[in-house]
Write a protein that holds these residues in place. Structure first.
Motif, PDB file in Angstrom:
ATOM      1  N   UNK A 175       0.830  -1.196   0.000  1.00  0.00           N
ATOM      2  CA  UNK A 175       0.000   0.000   0.000  1.00  0.00           C
ATOM      3  C   UNK A 175       0.872   1.255   0.000  1.00  0.00           C
ATOM      4  N   UNK A 176       1.919   1.260   0.836  1.00  0.00           N
ATOM      5  CA  UNK A 176       2.824   2.406   0.897  1.00  0.00           C
ATOM      6  C   UNK A 176       3.536   2.618  -0.430  1.00  0.00           C
ATOM      7  N   UNK A 177       4.030   1.536  -1.018  1.00  0.00           N
ATOM      8  CA  UNK A 177       4.721   1.665  -2.297  1.00  0.00           C
ATOM      9  C   UNK A 177       3.778   2.187  -3.380  1.00  0.00           C
ATOM     10  N   UNK A 178       2.558   1.685  -3.393  1.00  0.00           N
ATOM     11  CA  UNK A 178       1.579   2.138  -4.393  1.00  0.00           C
ATOM     12  C   UNK A 178       1.296   3.627  -4.229  1.00  0.00           C
ATOM     13  N   UNK A 179       1.117   4.061  -2.979  1.00  0.00           N
ATOM     14  CA  UNK A 179       0.834   5.473  -2.724  1.00  0.00           C
ATOM     15  C   UNK A 179       2.031   6.342  -3.120  1.00  0.00           C
ATOM     16  N   UNK A 180       3.235   5.884  -2.784  1.00  0.00           N
ATOM     17  CA  UNK A 180       4.442   6.633  -3.143  1.00  0.00           C
ATOM     18  C   UNK A 180       4.611   6.696  -4.654  1.00  0.00           C
ATOM     19  N   UNK A 181       4.340   5.591  -5.322  1.00  0.00           N
ATOM     20  CA  UNK A 181       4.473   5.568  -6.784  1.00  0.00           C
ATOM     21  C   UNK A 181       3.504   6.552  -7.432  1.00  0.00           C
ATOM     22  N   UNK A 182       2.290   6.633  -6.885  1.00  0.00           N
ATOM     23  CA  UNK A 182       1.317   7.578  -7.435  1.00  0.00           C
ATOM     24  C   UNK A 182       1.795   9.008  -7.252  1.00  0.00           C
ATOM     25  N   UNK A 183       2.370   9.303  -6.095  1.00  0.00           N
ATOM     26  CA  UNK A 183       2.889  10.660  -5.865  1.00  0.00           C
ATOM     27  C   UNK A 183       4.018  10.974  -6.844  1.00  0.00           C
ATOM     28  N   UNK A 184       4.896   9.995  -7.051  1.00  0.00           N
ATOM     29  CA  UNK A 184       6.013  10.185  -7.985  1.00  0.00           C
ATOM     30  C   UNK A 184       5.496  10.413  -9.400  1.00  0.00           C
ATOM     31  N   UNK A 185       4.511   9.631  -9.806  1.00  0.00           N
ATOM     32  CA  UNK A 185       3.969   9.761 -11.161  1.00  0.00           C
ATOM     33  C   UNK A 185       3.230  11.083 -11.348  1.00  0.00           C
ATOM     34  N   UNK A 186       2.598  11.582 -10.295  1.00  0.00           N
ATOM     35  CA  UNK A 186       1.856  12.836 -10.390  1.00  0.00           C
ATOM     36  C   UNK A 186       2.762  14.064 -10.318  1.00  0.00           C
ATOM     37  N   UNK A 187       4.001  13.883  -9.889  1.00  0.00           N
ATOM     38  CA  UNK A 187       4.922  15.015  -9.761  1.00  0.00           C
ATOM     39  C   UNK A 187       5.238  15.589 -11.129  1.00  0.00           C
ATOM     40  N   UNK A 188       5.215  16.904 -11.229  1.00  0.00           N
ATOM     41  CA  UNK A 188       5.500  17.564 -12.507  1.00  0.00           C
ATOM     42  C   UNK A 188       7.005  17.746 -12.651  1.00  0.00           C
ATOM     43  N   UNK A 189       7.624  16.701 -13.152  1.00  0.00           N
ATOM     44  CA  UNK A 189       9.067  16.585 -13.292  1.00  0.00           C
ATOM     45  C   UNK A 189       9.416  15.116 -13.169  1.00  0.00           C
ATOM     46  N   UNK A 190      10.615  14.833 -12.712  1.00  0.00           N
ATOM     47  CA  UNK A 190      11.050  13.450 -12.506  1.00  0.00           C
ATOM     48  C   UNK A 190      11.415  13.289 -11.038  1.00  0.00           C
ATOM     49  N   UNK A 191      10.877  12.257 -10.406  1.00  0.00           N
ATOM     50  CA  UNK A 191      11.125  12.033  -8.988  1.00  0.00           C
ATOM     51  C   UNK A 191      11.410  10.558  -8.734  1.00  0.00           C
TER      52      UNK A 191
ATOM     53  N   UNK B 107       7.733  23.026 -11.964  1.00  0.00           N
ATOM     54  CA  UNK B 107       7.221  24.117 -11.150  1.00  0.00           C
ATOM     55  C   UNK B 107       8.342  24.661 -10.273  1.00  0.00           C
ATOM     56  N   UNK B 108       8.014  25.573  -9.372  1.00  0.00           N
ATOM     57  CA  UNK B 108       9.053  26.117  -8.511  1.00  0.00           C
ATOM     58  C   UNK B 108       9.413  25.110  -7.424  1.00  0.00           C
ATOM     59  N   UNK B 109      10.380  25.488  -6.592  1.00  0.00           N
ATOM     60  CA  UNK B 109      10.939  24.552  -5.626  1.00  0.00           C
ATOM     61  C   UNK B 109       9.936  24.089  -4.581  1.00  0.00           C
ATOM     62  N   UNK B 110       8.889  24.876  -4.349  1.00  0.00           N
ATOM     63  CA  UNK B 110       7.917  24.489  -3.328  1.00  0.00           C
ATOM     64  C   UNK B 110       7.198  23.195  -3.709  1.00  0.00           C
ATOM     65  N   UNK B 111       6.992  22.961  -4.999  1.00  0.00           N
ATOM     66  CA  UNK B 111       6.339  21.727  -5.440  1.00  0.00           C
ATOM     67  C   UNK B 111       7.229  20.520  -5.164  1.00  0.00           C
ATOM     68  N   UNK B 112       8.527  20.670  -5.413  1.00  0.00           N
ATOM     69  CA  UNK B 112       9.458  19.573  -5.149  1.00  0.00           C
ATOM     70  C   UNK B 112       9.546  19.290  -3.655  1.00  0.00           C
ATOM     71  N   UNK B 113       9.618  20.348  -2.859  1.00  0.00           N
ATOM     72  CA  UNK B 113       9.701  20.157  -1.415  1.00  0.00           C
ATOM     73  C   UNK B 113       8.404  19.563  -0.859  1.00  0.00           C
ATOM     74  N   UNK B 114       7.265  19.941  -1.457  1.00  0.00           N
ATOM     75  CA  UNK B 114       5.988  19.370  -1.033  1.00  0.00           C
ATOM     76  C   UNK B 114       5.948  17.877  -1.310  1.00  0.00           C
ATOM     77  N   UNK B 115       6.490  17.457  -2.451  1.00  0.00           N
ATOM     78  CA  UNK B 115       6.544  16.021  -2.753  1.00  0.00           C
ATOM     79  C   UNK B 115       7.357  15.282  -1.698  1.00  0.00           C
ATOM     80  N   UNK B 116       8.549  15.809  -1.381  1.00  0.00           N
ATOM     81  CA  UNK B 116       9.403  15.173  -0.381  1.00  0.00           C
ATOM     82  C   UNK B 116       8.657  15.039   0.944  1.00  0.00           C
ATOM     83  N   UNK B 117       7.982  16.089   1.346  1.00  0.00           N
ATOM     84  CA  UNK B 117       7.265  16.064   2.618  1.00  0.00           C
ATOM     85  C   UNK B 117       6.085  15.100   2.583  1.00  0.00           C
ATOM     86  N   UNK B 118       5.351  15.063   1.470  1.00  0.00           N
ATOM     87  CA  UNK B 118       4.211  14.151   1.366  1.00  0.00           C
ATOM     88  C   UNK B 118       4.656  12.698   1.421  1.00  0.00           C
TER      89      UNK B 118
END
Length: 281
Positions: free
Chosen positions: A9-25, A242-253
Protein backbone atom coordinates in the motif's frame (compact mmCIF):
# COMPACT_ATOMS: atom_id res chain seq x y z
CA UNK A 1 -4.40 -6.32 5.71
CA UNK A 2 -1.20 -8.33 6.10
CA UNK A 3 2.27 -7.03 6.91
CA UNK A 4 3.34 -7.28 3.25
CA UNK A 5 0.11 -5.61 2.14
CA UNK A 6 0.95 -2.58 4.26
CA UNK A 7 4.26 -2.22 2.44
CA UNK A 8 2.51 -2.71 -0.90
CA UNK A 9 0.00 0.00 0.00
CA UNK A 10 2.82 2.41 0.90
CA UNK A 11 4.72 1.67 -2.30
CA UNK A 12 1.58 2.14 -4.39
CA UNK A 13 0.83 5.47 -2.72
CA UNK A 14 4.44 6.63 -3.14
CA UNK A 15 4.47 5.57 -6.78
CA UNK A 16 1.32 7.58 -7.43
CA UNK A 17 2.89 10.66 -5.86
CA UNK A 18 6.01 10.19 -7.98
CA UNK A 19 3.97 9.76 -11.16
CA UNK A 20 1.86 12.84 -10.39
CA UNK A 21 4.92 15.02 -9.76
CA UNK A 22 5.50 17.56 -12.51
CA UNK A 23 9.07 16.58 -13.29
CA UNK A 24 11.05 13.45 -12.51
CA UNK A 25 11.13 12.03 -8.99
CA UNK A 26 12.35 8.92 -7.20
CA UNK A 27 12.11 7.33 -3.75
CA UNK A 28 14.01 4.75 -1.73
CA UNK A 29 13.02 3.47 1.72
CA UNK A 30 14.67 0.91 4.00
CA UNK A 31 13.51 -0.48 7.35
CA UNK A 32 16.81 -0.67 9.25
CA UNK A 33 15.37 -3.10 11.80
CA UNK A 34 14.05 -5.80 9.45
CA UNK A 35 15.58 -4.94 6.08
CA UNK A 36 12.28 -4.44 4.26
CA UNK A 37 11.80 -1.58 1.86
CA UNK A 38 11.15 -0.49 -1.70
CA UNK A 39 12.35 1.94 -4.31
CA UNK A 40 10.82 3.77 -7.24
CA UNK A 41 13.40 4.69 -9.88
CA UNK A 42 15.87 3.78 -7.15
CA UNK A 43 18.81 3.18 -9.49
CA UNK A 44 18.31 6.27 -11.65
CA UNK A 45 21.06 8.89 -11.41
CA UNK A 46 20.06 12.32 -10.05
CA UNK A 47 21.99 15.47 -9.15
CA UNK A 48 22.68 15.40 -5.43
CA UNK A 49 23.00 19.15 -4.89
CA UNK A 50 24.10 19.56 -1.26
CA UNK A 51 23.36 15.96 -0.23
CA UNK A 52 26.85 15.09 -1.53
CA UNK A 53 28.14 16.91 1.56
CA UNK A 54 27.43 13.72 3.55
CA UNK A 55 30.09 11.95 1.53
CA UNK A 56 32.55 14.85 1.74
CA UNK A 57 32.13 14.90 5.52
CA UNK A 58 32.68 11.14 5.73
CA UNK A 59 35.96 11.34 3.82
CA UNK A 60 37.13 14.39 5.79
CA UNK A 61 36.55 12.59 9.09
CA UNK A 62 38.18 9.44 7.71
CA UNK A 63 41.33 11.45 7.02
CA UNK A 64 41.13 12.97 10.49
CA UNK A 65 40.85 9.50 12.05
CA UNK A 66 44.03 8.49 10.21
CA UNK A 67 45.82 11.53 11.63
CA UNK A 68 46.13 13.27 8.27
CA UNK A 69 43.98 16.24 9.32
CA UNK A 70 43.68 17.94 12.71
CA UNK A 71 40.07 18.92 13.29
CA UNK A 72 41.14 21.41 15.96
CA UNK A 73 43.29 23.44 13.57
CA UNK A 74 41.92 26.97 13.20
CA UNK A 75 41.51 28.73 9.87
CA UNK A 76 40.99 32.45 9.29
CA UNK A 77 38.44 32.88 6.50
CA UNK A 78 39.09 35.90 4.30
CA UNK A 79 36.84 37.38 1.56
CA UNK A 80 38.86 35.87 -1.29
CA UNK A 81 37.95 32.41 0.08
CA UNK A 82 34.19 33.00 -0.18
CA UNK A 83 32.17 30.59 -2.30
CA UNK A 84 28.95 31.38 -4.15
CA UNK A 85 25.47 30.27 -3.16
CA UNK A 86 24.16 29.18 0.21
CA UNK A 87 25.76 29.80 3.56
CA UNK A 88 26.46 32.33 6.27
CA UNK A 89 30.21 32.94 6.27
CA UNK A 90 30.15 35.45 3.40
CA UNK A 91 27.63 37.54 5.34
CA UNK A 92 29.93 37.99 8.32
CA UNK A 93 31.49 41.43 8.71
CA UNK A 94 34.75 40.25 10.19
CA UNK A 95 37.18 37.53 9.19
CA UNK A 96 36.03 34.58 11.32
CA UNK A 97 38.56 32.10 12.65
CA UNK A 98 37.02 28.66 12.90
CA UNK A 99 38.23 25.14 13.58
CA UNK A 100 38.23 22.59 10.77
CA UNK A 101 35.48 20.72 12.62
CA UNK A 102 33.30 23.82 12.97
CA UNK A 103 33.73 24.53 9.26
CA UNK A 104 32.58 20.98 8.52
CA UNK A 105 29.57 21.44 10.79
CA UNK A 106 28.61 24.66 8.96
CA UNK A 107 28.79 22.68 5.70
CA UNK A 108 26.03 20.43 7.04
CA UNK A 109 23.70 22.49 9.22
CA UNK A 110 23.48 25.63 7.05
CA UNK A 111 24.85 24.07 3.84
CA UNK A 112 27.58 26.72 3.71
CA UNK A 113 29.30 26.54 0.33
CA UNK A 114 32.44 28.37 1.41
CA UNK A 115 32.86 25.76 4.13
CA UNK A 116 32.07 22.97 1.67
CA UNK A 117 34.73 24.00 -0.83
CA UNK A 118 37.30 24.13 1.96
CA UNK A 119 36.21 20.67 3.10
CA UNK A 120 36.54 19.36 -0.47
CA UNK A 121 40.12 20.63 -0.54
CA UNK A 122 40.87 18.88 2.76
CA UNK A 123 39.03 15.66 1.91
CA UNK A 124 40.30 15.47 -1.66
CA UNK A 125 37.98 14.91 -4.61
CA UNK A 126 39.73 11.81 -5.91
CA UNK A 127 40.14 10.42 -2.41
CA UNK A 128 36.44 10.95 -1.71
CA UNK A 129 35.50 9.05 -4.85
CA UNK A 130 37.95 6.29 -3.92
CA UNK A 131 36.21 5.97 -0.54
CA UNK A 132 32.85 5.77 -2.31
CA UNK A 133 34.22 2.97 -4.51
CA UNK A 134 35.41 1.12 -1.40
CA UNK A 135 31.91 1.47 0.04
CA UNK A 136 30.36 0.04 -3.13
CA UNK A 137 28.77 3.31 -4.25
CA UNK A 138 29.77 3.27 -7.91
CA UNK A 139 27.11 5.72 -9.11
CA UNK A 140 27.82 8.34 -6.43
CA UNK A 141 30.39 10.86 -7.60
CA UNK A 142 31.90 14.14 -6.41
CA UNK A 143 32.94 15.94 -9.59
CA UNK A 144 32.99 19.63 -8.78
CA UNK A 145 33.06 22.21 -6.02
CA UNK A 146 29.93 24.05 -5.01
CA UNK A 147 28.51 26.52 -7.53
CA UNK A 148 31.31 26.02 -10.05
CA UNK A 149 29.34 27.28 -13.06
CA UNK A 150 32.03 26.32 -15.58
CA UNK A 151 32.08 22.72 -14.30
CA UNK A 152 28.26 22.65 -14.34
CA UNK A 153 28.28 23.82 -17.98
CA UNK A 154 30.73 21.00 -18.78
CA UNK A 155 28.34 18.47 -17.24
CA UNK A 156 30.60 17.69 -14.31
CA UNK A 157 27.75 17.11 -11.89
CA UNK A 158 27.75 15.67 -8.38
CA UNK A 159 25.42 12.69 -8.62
CA UNK A 160 23.98 9.66 -6.87
CA UNK A 161 20.90 7.46 -6.90
CA UNK A 162 18.14 7.15 -4.30
CA UNK A 163 19.24 3.60 -3.51
CA UNK A 164 22.88 4.59 -3.07
CA UNK A 165 21.96 7.48 -0.79
CA UNK A 166 19.97 5.07 1.39
CA UNK A 167 22.84 2.57 1.23
CA UNK A 168 25.23 5.29 2.44
CA UNK A 169 22.97 6.05 5.37
CA UNK A 170 22.62 2.37 6.22
CA UNK A 171 26.40 1.91 6.22
CA UNK A 172 26.85 4.89 8.52
CA UNK A 173 24.12 3.48 10.78
CA UNK A 174 26.00 0.17 10.93
CA UNK A 175 29.35 1.78 11.72
CA UNK A 176 31.03 2.08 8.32
CA UNK A 177 33.53 3.11 7.06
CA UNK A 178 34.58 2.89 10.74
CA UNK A 179 32.62 3.10 13.97
CA UNK A 180 34.32 6.33 15.04
CA UNK A 181 33.80 8.10 11.73
CA UNK A 182 30.22 6.87 11.38
CA UNK A 183 29.31 8.01 14.89
CA UNK A 184 30.71 11.50 14.30
CA UNK A 185 29.05 11.83 10.88
CA UNK A 186 25.69 10.79 12.34
CA UNK A 187 26.01 13.23 15.25
CA UNK A 188 26.72 16.11 12.86
CA UNK A 189 23.90 15.10 10.50
CA UNK A 190 21.60 14.99 13.52
CA UNK A 191 22.13 18.64 14.44
CA UNK A 192 19.02 20.84 14.07
CA UNK A 193 18.23 22.16 10.61
CA UNK A 194 15.19 23.03 8.53
CA UNK A 195 14.66 20.69 5.59
CA UNK A 196 11.61 19.04 3.99
CA UNK A 197 12.31 15.79 5.85
CA UNK A 198 12.73 17.55 9.19
CA UNK A 199 9.49 19.44 8.66
CA UNK A 200 7.60 16.24 7.79
CA UNK A 201 8.69 14.29 10.89
CA UNK A 202 7.44 15.05 14.43
CA UNK A 203 9.93 17.30 16.21
CA UNK A 204 10.36 14.91 19.15
CA UNK A 205 12.11 12.36 16.94
CA UNK A 206 15.81 12.42 16.10
CA UNK A 207 16.61 12.72 12.38
CA UNK A 208 20.09 12.56 10.82
CA UNK A 209 19.89 13.94 7.31
CA UNK A 210 21.09 16.33 4.61
CA UNK A 211 18.94 17.97 1.98
CA UNK A 212 20.00 19.52 -1.29
CA UNK A 213 18.56 22.01 -3.72
CA UNK A 214 19.47 23.68 -6.97
CA UNK A 215 17.49 24.98 -9.93
CA UNK A 216 14.79 22.37 -10.74
CA UNK A 217 16.40 19.88 -8.33
CA UNK A 218 15.53 18.97 -4.75
CA UNK A 219 16.46 16.01 -2.56
CA UNK A 220 16.60 14.92 1.05
CA UNK A 221 18.15 11.81 2.55
CA UNK A 222 18.39 10.66 6.12
CA UNK A 223 17.59 8.29 8.94
CA UNK A 224 14.55 8.72 11.17
CA UNK A 225 15.24 7.20 14.59
CA UNK A 226 11.75 5.91 15.24
CA UNK A 227 11.80 3.74 18.40
CA UNK A 228 11.69 0.04 17.47
CA UNK A 229 11.73 0.89 13.76
CA UNK A 230 14.49 3.25 12.58
CA UNK A 231 14.42 3.70 8.84
CA UNK A 232 16.35 5.36 6.01
CA UNK A 233 14.68 7.38 3.28
CA UNK A 234 15.73 9.35 0.24
CA UNK A 235 13.55 11.36 -2.12
CA UNK A 236 15.11 12.99 -5.19
CA UNK A 237 13.73 15.23 -7.95
CA UNK A 238 15.03 16.69 -11.20
CA UNK A 239 13.58 18.49 -14.24
CA UNK A 240 11.10 20.21 -11.95
CA UNK A 241 8.45 21.96 -14.03
CA UNK A 242 7.22 24.12 -11.15
CA UNK A 243 9.05 26.12 -8.51
CA UNK A 244 10.94 24.55 -5.63
CA UNK A 245 7.92 24.49 -3.33
CA UNK A 246 6.34 21.73 -5.44
CA UNK A 247 9.46 19.57 -5.15
CA UNK A 248 9.70 20.16 -1.41
CA UNK A 249 5.99 19.37 -1.03
CA UNK A 250 6.54 16.02 -2.75
CA UNK A 251 9.40 15.17 -0.38
CA UNK A 252 7.26 16.06 2.62
CA UNK A 253 4.21 14.15 1.37
CA UNK A 254 6.22 11.00 0.69
CA UNK A 255 8.03 11.32 4.03
CA UNK A 256 4.74 11.67 5.92
CA UNK A 257 3.29 8.60 4.17
CA UNK A 258 6.39 6.56 4.98
CA UNK A 259 6.42 7.72 8.58
CA UNK A 260 2.76 6.88 9.08
CA UNK A 261 3.42 3.32 7.90
CA UNK A 262 6.58 2.94 9.95
CA UNK A 263 4.77 4.12 13.10
CA UNK A 264 2.08 1.49 12.47
CA UNK A 265 4.72 -1.22 12.04
CA UNK A 266 6.63 -0.05 15.12
CA UNK A 267 3.51 -0.07 17.29
CA UNK A 268 2.03 -3.43 16.30
CA UNK A 269 2.98 -7.10 16.37
CA UNK A 270 3.26 -9.20 13.20
CA UNK A 271 -0.50 -9.76 13.25
CA UNK A 272 -1.24 -6.03 13.28
CA UNK A 273 -2.30 -5.80 16.91
CA UNK A 274 -1.35 -2.55 18.64
CA UNK A 275 1.34 -2.86 21.31
CA UNK A 276 0.40 -0.92 24.43
CA UNK A 277 3.99 -0.15 25.42
CA UNK A 278 4.59 1.92 22.28
CA UNK A 279 4.30 5.70 22.54
CA UNK A 280 2.48 7.19 19.55
CA UNK A 281 4.16 9.80 17.36
Amino acid sequence: MSYSSLWERLEKRSRQRVEDFEGVAAVSVLDLERGDGFSIRGDEVFPTASSIKIHILTQLLTRAERGEIDLTDRVRITPEMYGRGSGVIHYMESEPELSVLDIAILMIIVSDNTSTNMCIDWAGMEATNALLDDMGLGHTRLRRKMMDSEAIDRGEENVSTPNELVAMMEMLYRGKPSPGVADQVMRILGKPKSTPLNRAIPSNLAVANKSGGMERVRCDVGIVFLPNRPYAISVMTKFGLQDSTASEALIMDVARDVHQTMVALASTNDYGLGVLTFTSY
